[in-house]
Design an enzyme around this catalytic site. Structure first.
Site, mmCIF file in Angstrom:
data_model
loop_
_atom_site.group_PDB
_atom_site.id
_atom_site.type_symbol
_atom_site.label_atom_id
_atom_site.label_comp_id
_atom_site.label_asym_id
_atom_site.label_seq_id
_atom_site.Cartn_x
_atom_site.Cartn_y
_atom_site.Cartn_z
ATOM 1 N N LEU A 182 -8.871 -3.356 -24.742
ATOM 2 C CA LEU A 182 -7.808 -4.550 -23.678
ATOM 3 C C LEU A 182 -8.821 -3.672 -22.457
ATOM 4 O O LEU A 182 -8.001 -3.225 -21.029
ATOM 5 C CB LEU A 182 -6.282 -3.984 -23.546
ATOM 6 C CG LEU A 182 -5.984 -3.781 -24.803
ATOM 7 C CD1 LEU A 182 -4.398 -4.436 -24.517
ATOM 8 C CD2 LEU A 182 -6.063 -5.768 -25.704
ATOM 9 N N LYS A 212 -28.502 -5.085 -26.857
ATOM 10 C CA LYS A 212 -27.737 -6.237 -27.443
ATOM 11 C C LYS A 212 -29.437 -5.853 -28.200
ATOM 12 O O LYS A 212 -29.187 -6.335 -29.154
ATOM 13 C CB LYS A 212 -27.631 -7.592 -26.449
ATOM 14 C CG LYS A 212 -26.455 -7.912 -25.845
ATOM 15 C CD LYS A 212 -25.760 -7.363 -26.755
ATOM 16 C CE LYS A 212 -24.111 -7.917 -26.092
ATOM 17 N NZ LYS A 212 -23.109 -7.685 -26.934
ATOM 18 N N SER A 231 -27.157 -12.125 -27.364
ATOM 19 C CA SER A 231 -26.796 -13.063 -25.838
ATOM 20 C C SER A 231 -29.016 -13.594 -25.607
ATOM 21 O O SER A 231 -29.402 -12.764 -26.380
ATOM 22 C CB SER A 231 -26.789 -12.008 -24.753
ATOM 23 O OG SER A 231 -27.125 -12.870 -23.455
ATOM 24 N N PHE A 236 -17.620 -8.579 -31.692
ATOM 25 C CA PHE A 236 -17.855 -8.796 -29.978
ATOM 26 C C PHE A 236 -17.330 -7.610 -28.651
ATOM 27 O O PHE A 236 -17.511 -8.206 -27.588
ATOM 28 C CB PHE A 236 -16.378 -10.306 -29.343
ATOM 29 C CG PHE A 236 -16.532 -11.046 -30.530
ATOM 30 C CD1 PHE A 236 -17.293 -12.226 -30.026
ATOM 31 C CD2 PHE A 236 -15.714 -11.243 -32.068
ATOM 32 C CE1 PHE A 236 -17.166 -13.505 -30.595
ATOM 33 C CE2 PHE A 236 -15.707 -12.418 -32.434
ATOM 34 C CZ PHE A 236 -16.445 -13.865 -31.751
ATOM 35 N N TYR A 244 -28.396 -3.804 -19.355
ATOM 36 C CA TYR A 244 -26.873 -4.845 -21.356
ATOM 37 C C TYR A 244 -28.371 -5.443 -21.623
ATOM 38 O O TYR A 244 -27.604 -5.960 -22.934
ATOM 39 C CB TYR A 244 -26.934 -5.881 -19.613
ATOM 40 C CG TYR A 244 -26.287 -7.308 -20.860
ATOM 41 C CD1 TYR A 244 -24.743 -6.540 -21.427
ATOM 42 C CD2 TYR A 244 -26.202 -8.163 -21.045
ATOM 43 C CE1 TYR A 244 -24.359 -7.997 -22.242
ATOM 44 C CE2 TYR A 244 -25.826 -9.766 -21.519
ATOM 45 C CZ TYR A 244 -24.612 -8.746 -22.105
ATOM 46 O OH TYR A 244 -24.399 -9.502 -23.133
ATOM 47 N N ASP A 266 -9.163 -4.276 -30.586
ATOM 48 C CA ASP A 266 -9.096 -4.671 -28.680
ATOM 49 C C ASP A 266 -8.935 -2.990 -27.661
ATOM 50 O O ASP A 266 -7.773 -3.004 -27.983
ATOM 51 C CB ASP A 266 -9.515 -5.396 -28.191
ATOM 52 C CG ASP A 266 -9.674 -6.035 -26.828
ATOM 53 O OD1 ASP A 266 -9.676 -5.194 -25.703
ATOM 54 O OD2 ASP A 266 -10.514 -7.110 -26.768
ATOM 55 N N TYR A 317 -12.660 -13.244 -24.318
ATOM 56 C CA TYR A 317 -13.105 -14.596 -23.878
ATOM 57 C C TYR A 317 -13.182 -15.512 -24.886
ATOM 58 O O TYR A 317 -12.517 -15.835 -25.195
ATOM 59 C CB TYR A 317 -14.022 -14.800 -22.331
ATOM 60 C CG TYR A 317 -13.873 -16.400 -21.824
ATOM 61 C CD1 TYR A 317 -13.529 -17.357 -22.465
ATOM 62 C CD2 TYR A 317 -16.006 -16.394 -22.256
ATOM 63 C CE1 TYR A 317 -13.974 -18.597 -22.912
ATOM 64 C CE2 TYR A 317 -16.429 -17.877 -22.311
ATOM 65 C CZ TYR A 317 -15.430 -18.845 -22.183
ATOM 66 O OH TYR A 317 -15.564 -19.861 -21.826
#
Ligand code: NAD
Ligand code: WQD
Length: 343
Positions: free
Chosen positions: A34, A153, A125, A81, A149, A32, A12
């Site tokens: 995917l 980070k 984040s 990312f 999560y 990536d 995204y």
């Protein structure tokens, strides 16, 4: 800095950032797996920008694939990312999250070192702040992530900072995103979550397009003006432009690691988001009120002044534009990338 490698570039935020990079004249290569995206996103990026990025379908934990990409692409910098991003999944399966996110970054940075590429922009984040003591939240606020999560980070931020402490040829920008929403205004790329959306905006868009009957609204007894939680929603194209500014800053920051909040500095409640989306879609958006969602904070919004003063970047798009552009994407692609016709 003409060439960049974008890990997770089919996802995204990565796909929107690829558009901004291509339009700014960069050569862009995506790596990536995917695992949570579609190669169709890269096709669509190419349609928007008039140039399609190279795509290596590979995992960031695959040393051989990374060495090959580094040797062939010869990037000047990496935008990282790639990673797993679901809070509830991380609570249910923490080892998977620690292993995946930490290993991906460590293996990537080793490959960068072997290739002599020592500039990195990392997707962190606002979740690293947990429940804030003060609002708005600045980069110096205490960090106490409330889920695995968020811990991954913060640990990655520390890992990157330690690498730079050990070798001053490295430089890094750690970008703490608030709540990225919306889509490129072309409607050719957007957010396409797998299964039931975990986040407010994609859930509302799926209600608007008729994929789900109503929004579950979690928490109406917060100590906020309308009783629902407050967040700092940021248009994904503003966020993409923040990456460009951060990338440019790396050229003159060898030996330094900088942390930036990427948010608007404005807060919206869940009820305000529902109203704005209703306005943008002209669709009724039924919702049902539920208890608070476990782990949610009451209020979180950014002090984005450091990014403004040091990077010369600030978010300009409104909540109405976020809803409008999200709706352009969702109404044109009710089933996400699966809705794209194959030529
Ligand atoms: P996304 O899932 O759409 O994109 C991540 C991409 O990385 C996907 O295309 C996925 O296939 C790929 N990927 C995952 N693990 C990989 C691996 N090991 N190797 C190669 N590719 C891999 O997520 P997004 O919303 O675009 O988020 C991008 C980054 O920003 C993530 O690191 C996320 O944690 C972070 N972030 C997202 C948000 C948000 O609300 N979306 C907020 C703050 C931070
Ligand atoms: C916003 C508000 C919900 C869904 C998450 C991650 C964070 C970051 C951004 C990655 C809350 C309410 C939501 C729904 C609802 N991601 N809500 N019904 O929780 O601020 O942040 O995404 O780094 O780490 O935690 O965003 O969009 O999930 O929720 O009422 O179906 O909407 O309770 O108050 P959040 P969100």
């Amino acid at each position: 800095m003409a060439t960049v490698l974008v890990t997770g570039g089919a996802g995204y935020i990565g796909s929107h950032t690829c558009v901004a990079l291509l339009e700014a004249g960069y050569q862009v290569a995506v790596l990536d797996s995917l695992a949570n995206s579609s190669a169709a996103a890269i096709e669509a990026v190419g349609e928007i920008a008039g140039r399609r990025p190279r795509l290596d379908v590979a995992d960031c934990r695959d040393e051989t694939a990374l060495d090959k990409a580094m040797a062939e692409v010869r990037p000047d910098a990496v935008l990282h990312f790639a990673g797993l991003k679901s809070v509830p999944e991380s609570v249910a399966d923490p080892i998977r999250y620690y292993r995946h996110n930490l290993e991906s970054t460590a293996v990537l940075m080793e490959a960068m070192e072997r290739a002599g590429v020592r500039r990195i922009v990392f997707s962190s984040s606002a979740t690293v702040y947990g429940e804030p003591d003060e609002l708005p939240v600045s980069e110096t606020a205490p960090t106490r992530p409330a889920n695995p999560y968020g811990s991954t980070k913060l640990m990655i931020e520390q890992m990157v900072a330690d690498v730079i402490r050990a070798d001053s040829r490295w430089s890094a920008a750690l970008l703490r995103y608030f709540n990225p929403v919306g889509a490129h205004p072309s409607g050719l790329i957007g957010e396409d979550p797998e299964g039931v959306p975990g986040n407010l905006m994609p859930y509302l868009l799926q209600v608007a397009v008729g994929r789900r009957p109503m929004l579950p609204l979690y928490g109406t007894d917060y100590p906020t003006p309308d009783g629902t939680a407050l967040r700092d929603y940021i248009h994904v194209m503003d966020l993409a432009e923040g990456h460009l500014a951060a990338l440019e800053s790396l050229e003159s920051s060898a030996g330094q690691v900088h942390t930036y909040n990427l948010g608007t500095g404005r807060a919206a409640s869940v009820r305000e988001v529902i109203a704005a989306m209703q306005e943008a879609t002209s669709h009724p958006l039924p919702y049902e009120e539920f208890e608070r969602r476990a782990g949610d904070v009451s209020e979180l919004w950014a002090d984005p002044s450091k990014a403004r003063s040091e990077l010369g970047w600030s978010a300009t798009r409104t909540l109405a534009e976020m809803c409008r552009d999200g709706w352009i994407w969702q109404s044109a692609h009710p089933q996400g990338y699966r809705s794209r016709s194959v030529p």
